[in-house]
Design an enzyme around this catalytic site. Sequence first.
Site: not given
Length: 415
Positions: A89, A148, A182
């Site tokens: 995610d 990320d 996360e």
Amino acid sequence: MSVVVNIDAQSIEERFLRYVRIDTQSDPLAETSPSTVKQWNLLNVLKTELENLELSEVSLDTQGYLFAKLPARNASTNTPHVGFLAHIDTSPDASGYDVKPRIIPSYDGTDLLLSDGIVLSPNESPELLNYMGQRLIVTDGTTLLGADDKAGIAAIMEALRFLRLHPEISHAPLCIAFTPDEEIGRGVTHFDIEKLGADLAYTIDGGALGELSYENFNAARATIRFQGLNVHPGAAKNKMRNAARMAIEFDSMIGETDRPENTEDREGFFHLHDIQGNENTASLSYLIREFDDEIFQQRKKKLQILTEFINQRYGKGSAILTLNDEYHNMRAYLKDAMFVVEHAKKAFLDAGVTPNYSPIRGGTDGVRLTELGLPCPNIFAGGLNFHSIYEFLPIASMVKASEIIVRIANSFSTL
């Protein structure tokens, strides 16, 4: 003798670009797992890719956790099972829809115009100058990039591809997992450690080249709800108790030095991330972050004292504090498993990368897994300026992350 590892830079770049074009933004307000249906799109892509690489035990469970294994090759019988994890995610802090990455073939140290009025500049991001002459991927100024943690995913997947193409390289049995949500603190909420099957693991979820982290913030979340008494302002004297002003007064007592914009390195903070209210009711929500256990407790105590002050000033029940711990510093849990860090350190040095033992000013899935008994320090994936439209990724850093995964896998094969 150190093995030769040549990760294909073009292949990993193309892989990363495929992944970031899939919107996987998580939603903190949703109660499902994954929190957004669109996360399944990348999970299904990765499942197919793992199957095409002929990994074993590839499975995608109903909660959005993807697992796979790569059996050991030419490894000793007592070799530990080594896990590598990344999350699929992206942060809700900036849009992840319709990401349009842009390639900078060789960064020359100047400002980068991302879109009209949006500039990525070394004046605000001086770390850019560390990548002079390198190939960068940036955003178009309207979305985040998604390094990320799609750089971490790409690094893991490319390492697996490399190992499949190079049977001459021995490696430990590898356990792979990709997790949802996360970014909203639920990355291991439904995680099955037994199904992962690892004795130790690494999250590939760090930032700049060289980051090797085995220490992180202690974290808590606090909400203070204020109850006022609203009357007509024309007749308010000695009657009105304004909840919005209570909230303002409370926040003013936090202190400027304790805010994230004024802290760095090992300094903790109170982060006001949500404020709502009017004369009748109001609320403040804080993230509490601190490395030192004792100071962490002091920070929570400070909010209790400020809540008591508001109640003494405005009457009992004017302020109600809700306080919940989220995760703790992994260093205490790793004290008897530092060999996991030492193996990573050797892999860094063999790859020509100087380890930077940066404490994580945040958390990862590995923090919670370490608390649960699975040693899991964090390794860089290469991206910078996470969670923002100014995010960027030096390709060479992601290549090195992938190389280090291969070297760690190889280093455990001879135990």
